[in-house]
Motif scaffolding. Sequence first.
Motif, PDB file in Angstrom:
ATOM      1  N   PRO A  23       3.216  65.727 -44.876  1.00 20.68           N
ATOM      2  CA  PRO A  23       4.279  64.955 -45.542  1.00 20.68           C
ATOM      3  C   PRO A  23       3.806  63.808 -46.445  1.00 20.68           C
ATOM      4  O   PRO A  23       4.404  63.594 -47.496  1.00 20.68           O
ATOM      5  N   PRO A  24       2.751  63.035 -46.079  1.00 23.15           N
ATOM      6  CA  PRO A  24       2.300  61.982 -46.999  1.00 23.15           C
ATOM      7  C   PRO A  24       1.968  62.503 -48.401  1.00 23.15           C
ATOM      8  O   PRO A  24       2.185  61.799 -49.395  1.00 23.15           O
ATOM      9  N   ASN A  25       1.438  63.732 -48.499  1.00 25.17           N
ATOM     10  CA  ASN A  25       1.162  64.325 -49.817  1.00 25.17           C
ATOM     11  C   ASN A  25       2.454  64.437 -50.621  1.00 25.17           C
ATOM     12  O   ASN A  25       2.495  64.125 -51.812  1.00 25.17           O
ATOM     13  N   ALA A  26       3.504  64.910 -49.963  1.00 25.50           N
ATOM     14  CA  ALA A  26       4.789  65.106 -50.638  1.00 25.50           C
ATOM     15  C   ALA A  26       5.377  63.771 -51.091  1.00 25.50           C
ATOM     16  O   ALA A  26       5.954  63.669 -52.180  1.00 25.50           O
ATOM     17  N   ILE A  27       5.238  62.734 -50.258  1.00 23.28           N
ATOM     18  CA  ILE A  27       5.778  61.417 -50.609  1.00 23.28           C
ATOM     19  C   ILE A  27       5.035  60.848 -51.818  1.00 23.28           C
ATOM     20  O   ILE A  27       5.639  60.287 -52.736  1.00 23.28           O
ATOM     21  N   ALA A  28       3.705  61.020 -51.835  1.00 24.31           N
ATOM     22  CA  ALA A  28       2.909  60.548 -52.981  1.00 24.31           C
ATOM     23  C   ALA A  28       3.274  61.323 -54.246  1.00 24.31           C
ATOM     24  O   ALA A  28       3.438  60.739 -55.322  1.00 24.31           O
ATOM     25  N   LEU A  29       3.398  62.640 -54.117  1.00 24.19           N
ATOM     26  CA  LEU A  29       3.721  63.481 -55.274  1.00 24.19           C
ATOM     27  C   LEU A  29       5.092  63.144 -55.832  1.00 24.19           C
ATOM     28  O   LEU A  29       5.295  63.127 -57.048  1.00 24.19           O
ATOM     29  N   LYS A  30       6.042  62.873 -54.951  1.00 22.34           N
ATOM     30  CA  LYS A  30       7.395  62.486 -55.373  1.00 22.34           C
ATOM     31  C   LYS A  30       7.348  61.221 -56.222  1.00 22.34           C
ATOM     32  O   LYS A  30       7.972  61.141 -57.280  1.00 22.34           O
ATOM     33  N   ALA A  31       6.589  60.223 -55.768  1.00 16.51           N
ATOM     34  CA  ALA A  31       6.482  58.958 -56.502  1.00 16.51           C
ATOM     35  C   ALA A  31       5.797  59.159 -57.855  1.00 16.51           C
ATOM     36  O   ALA A  31       6.203  58.590 -58.865  1.00 16.51           O
ATOM     37  N   LEU A  32       4.758  59.985 -57.881  1.00 18.30           N
ATOM     38  CA  LEU A  32       4.016  60.221 -59.125  1.00 18.30           C
ATOM     39  C   LEU A  32       4.825  61.004 -60.151  1.00 18.30           C
ATOM     40  O   LEU A  32       4.701  60.782 -61.351  1.00 18.30           O
ATOM     41  N   ASN A  33       5.674  61.919 -59.669  1.00 20.21           N
ATOM     42  CA  ASN A  33       6.415  62.799 -60.580  1.00 20.21           C
ATOM     43  C   ASN A  33       7.843  62.347 -60.856  1.00 20.21           C
ATOM     44  O   ASN A  33       8.564  63.035 -61.573  1.00 20.21           O
ATOM     45  N   ASP A  34       8.259  61.239 -60.277  1.00 26.22           N
ATOM     46  CA  ASP A  34       9.629  60.759 -60.475  1.00 26.22           C
ATOM     47  C   ASP A  34       9.910  60.558 -61.964  1.00 26.22           C
ATOM     48  O   ASP A  34       9.245  59.767 -62.637  1.00 26.22           O
ATOM     49  N   ALA A  35      10.891  61.293 -62.471  1.00 25.99           N
ATOM     50  CA  ALA A  35      11.209  61.254 -63.909  1.00 25.99           C
ATOM     51  C   ALA A  35      11.628  59.864 -64.364  1.00 25.99           C
ATOM     52  O   ALA A  35      11.442  59.499 -65.526  1.00 25.99           O
ATOM     53  N   SER A  92      -2.545  56.979 -60.251  1.00 27.50           N
ATOM     54  CA  SER A  92      -2.663  58.196 -59.433  1.00 27.50           C
ATOM     55  C   SER A  92      -3.642  58.041 -58.274  1.00 27.50           C
ATOM     56  O   SER A  92      -3.300  58.371 -57.130  1.00 27.50           O
ATOM     57  N   PRO A  93      -4.876  57.553 -58.502  1.00 28.21           N
ATOM     58  CA  PRO A  93      -5.793  57.372 -57.369  1.00 28.21           C
ATOM     59  C   PRO A  93      -5.245  56.415 -56.320  1.00 28.21           C
ATOM     60  O   PRO A  93      -5.511  56.580 -55.129  1.00 28.21           O
ATOM     61  N   LEU A  94      -4.457  55.423 -56.756  1.00 27.22           N
ATOM     62  CA  LEU A  94      -3.881  54.450 -55.824  1.00 27.22           C
ATOM     63  C   LEU A  94      -2.932  55.138 -54.846  1.00 27.22           C
ATOM     64  O   LEU A  94      -3.026  54.940 -53.632  1.00 27.22           O
ATOM     65  N   LEU A  95      -2.025  55.975 -55.373  1.00 31.24           N
ATOM     66  CA  LEU A  95      -1.013  56.609 -54.526  1.00 31.24           C
ATOM     67  C   LEU A  95      -1.565  57.832 -53.775  1.00 31.24           C
ATOM     68  O   LEU A  95      -1.250  58.028 -52.598  1.00 31.24           O
ATOM     69  N   ILE A  96      -2.373  58.641 -54.451  1.00 29.24           N
ATOM     70  CA  ILE A  96      -2.952  59.804 -53.768  1.00 29.24           C
ATOM     71  C   ILE A  96      -3.925  59.329 -52.687  1.00 29.24           C
ATOM     72  O   ILE A  96      -4.066  59.970 -51.640  1.00 29.24           O
ATOM     73  N   GLY A  97      -4.557  58.182 -52.933  1.00 27.78           N
ATOM     74  CA  GLY A  97      -5.452  57.599 -51.931  1.00 27.78           C
ATOM     75  C   GLY A  97      -4.742  57.295 -50.619  1.00 27.78           C
ATOM     76  O   GLY A  97      -5.339  57.394 -49.541  1.00 27.78           O
ATOM     77  N   THR A 142     -15.921  59.260 -50.068  1.00 29.35           N
ATOM     78  CA  THR A 142     -15.970  60.457 -50.922  1.00 29.35           C
ATOM     79  C   THR A 142     -14.661  60.644 -51.683  1.00 29.35           C
ATOM     80  O   THR A 142     -14.660  60.933 -52.882  1.00 29.35           O
ATOM     81  N   GLY A 143     -13.552  60.493 -50.975  1.00 26.99           N
ATOM     82  CA  GLY A 143     -12.240  60.710 -51.584  1.00 26.99           C
ATOM     83  C   GLY A 143     -11.954  59.759 -52.723  1.00 26.99           C
ATOM     84  O   GLY A 143     -11.510  60.182 -53.800  1.00 26.99           O
ATOM     85  N   TYR A 144     -12.221  58.468 -52.504  1.00 25.00           N
ATOM     86  CA  TYR A 144     -11.934  57.495 -53.560  1.00 25.00           C
ATOM     87  C   TYR A 144     -12.880  57.638 -54.754  1.00 25.00           C
ATOM     88  O   TYR A 144     -12.478  57.430 -55.903  1.00 25.00           O
ATOM     89  N   VAL A 145     -14.131  58.007 -54.489  1.00 28.80           N
ATOM     90  CA  VAL A 145     -15.057  58.260 -55.610  1.00 28.80           C
ATOM     91  C   VAL A 145     -14.535  59.412 -56.459  1.00 28.80           C
ATOM     92  O   VAL A 145     -14.515  59.339 -57.695  1.00 28.80           O
ATOM     93  N   LEU A 146     -14.080  60.476 -55.802  1.00 27.68           N
ATOM     94  CA  LEU A 146     -13.539  61.627 -56.529  1.00 27.68           C
ATOM     95  C   LEU A 146     -12.277  61.244 -57.302  1.00 27.68           C
ATOM     96  O   LEU A 146     -12.135  61.570 -58.491  1.00 27.68           O
ATOM     97  N   LEU A 147     -11.340  60.540 -56.637  1.00 26.89           N
ATOM     98  CA  LEU A 147     -10.071  60.186 -57.277  1.00 26.89           C
ATOM     99  C   LEU A 147     -10.280  59.281 -58.490  1.00 26.89           C
ATOM    100  O   LEU A 147      -9.642  59.462 -59.529  1.00 26.89           O
ATOM    101  N   VAL A 148     -11.169  58.312 -58.337  1.00 22.48           N
ATOM    102  CA  VAL A 148     -11.449  57.405 -59.469  1.00 22.48           C
ATOM    103  C   VAL A 148     -12.107  58.170 -60.614  1.00 22.48           C
ATOM    104  O   VAL A 148     -11.767  57.969 -61.788  1.00 22.48           O
TER     105      VAL A 148
END
Length: 526
Positions: free
Chosen positions: A257-269, A461-466, A512-518
């Motif tokens: 579910p956290p993925n979905a919440i982040a994606l919702k915020a990023l894609n909100d029109a 994006s890295p902030l919220l996906i993080g 690793t995750g934050y290095v990739l996201l950044v």
Amino acid sequence: MFKSFHGYNLLAKHQDDKKQKKAAENKTSSKALKIIAVTLISLIVWCLPSDAFGIPDLTLTEQRTIAIFIFASLMWLTEGIPSWATSTLVIVILLYTCSDSSLNFFVKDLVDAPAGSGSFWDTIWPYEFQDKDANVLGALISYKKIMGCFADPIIMLFIGGFILAIAATKVGLDVTMARIMLKPFGTKSENVLLGFLLVTGVFSMFLSNTATAAMMLTFLTPVLKQLPTSGKGRIGLALAIPIGANIGGIGTPIGTPPNAIALKALNDAEGLNMSIGFGEWMMFMFPLAIFLLFVGWFILKLMFPFSQKTVELNIEGGKETTWQSYVVYITFIATILLWVLDKVSGVNSNVVGLLPVGVFCACGIITRKDLEEINWSVLWMVAGGFAIGLALQETKLAAHLIETIPFDTWPAILMMIGSGILCYALSNFISNTATAALLIPILTVIGTASRENLEALGGVSPLLIGIALSASLAMVLPISTPPNALAHATGMIEQKQMMRVGIIMGVIGLVTGYVLLVTIGKAGLI
């Protein structure tokens, strides 16, 4: 001698019942205190003079949103009531106090009514409601939008994932896939460990983490019986299941579910409007999940070496192939392909999620009883998070905070790393969904105000996906995630062993995750 008394068992049972009753009473008292304390704090915030917040021209609906946010945060943290119940209550409170269908008491002033006819009713109720000053009241939220949180497109995406999982289980597809996927790893103990990690991880990308862990632990049981009880390899295999289930969820938007919440915020029109698709998410998060699963393999091999070098895999089960099985196989493959290739096909991933719902219901594979198996509490939990984000936007509180608080002067590295560590710490003790629902709406506000400042670290994006990543990496305690609890319940894992592995995986995963996201954020890939 006393134990030879024939009524001893009855007496012992009576004492146990008394202890259980007392424990239940203590638990009830504790919950009642939590509920009272959280409610009082929220009411104090609700009733404070607007000047007390230090935000100029704070409106009533904005102040109410702050109070509701505090109520949700504290209730999620203390778990005075279940997390999903808190989310539902948040939606109800918003409907009755901050929507365009609120009770008159909250949106109108009570004034003396003009001289009436002197009727009986005028004598009892000589008042009428009059619209509040719009500048004082603030913007009201459309009640349709609040109710729409229960049927947000992301919710439909999750329902599609749940239906797919239920159908796969009904026709034995999950068992068949596990048998096929584990076979290439052979009989060498270390390779079997890798097989369980990878297969659990891949399953949890599309199925419930909890259901995946329960299923894979069932397959693991006959394997564990072949290993010596004194060996450490048993512990490593048991830990492979929660590690695989928790990390695998990172790989897809429906993995957790956290993925979905982040994606919702990023894609909100009406917000960030970044249009990140299912395939785009998988393009960078799937390789990260696989990499971390291999890291987990090396850690488990090192910490819990096998004394027995080979082990036989024998997964039994599955069902006879029928026409319904073929329908599920074909639909399963078609759905995943459409999800991965959503940008190519032009079909939104949320719309794709309804494909298995329509096909399986029409073919009778999913029945009315099967619909009851959908994890509705998770969906309601997610809907509550969406409602808080909606309230921040629609009451204009988000914009007001952006204008008032100098977020753009905050160090970008502190926002990025600090929020991830905070999410990781909280998610080890409370629901990772609740943590994401709590942090992502606020970080969306902060990220929007600090876009230029965050550019050096890849943007918003890295902030919220993080946050979604940090929530999935929280696996230090048995209570951290359901897969952890299930694995710990086997009796083979000590809490200190789970903590050691969880902390190591968390540190490596966060770095690793934050290095990739950044990196991909700077490259403009997200």
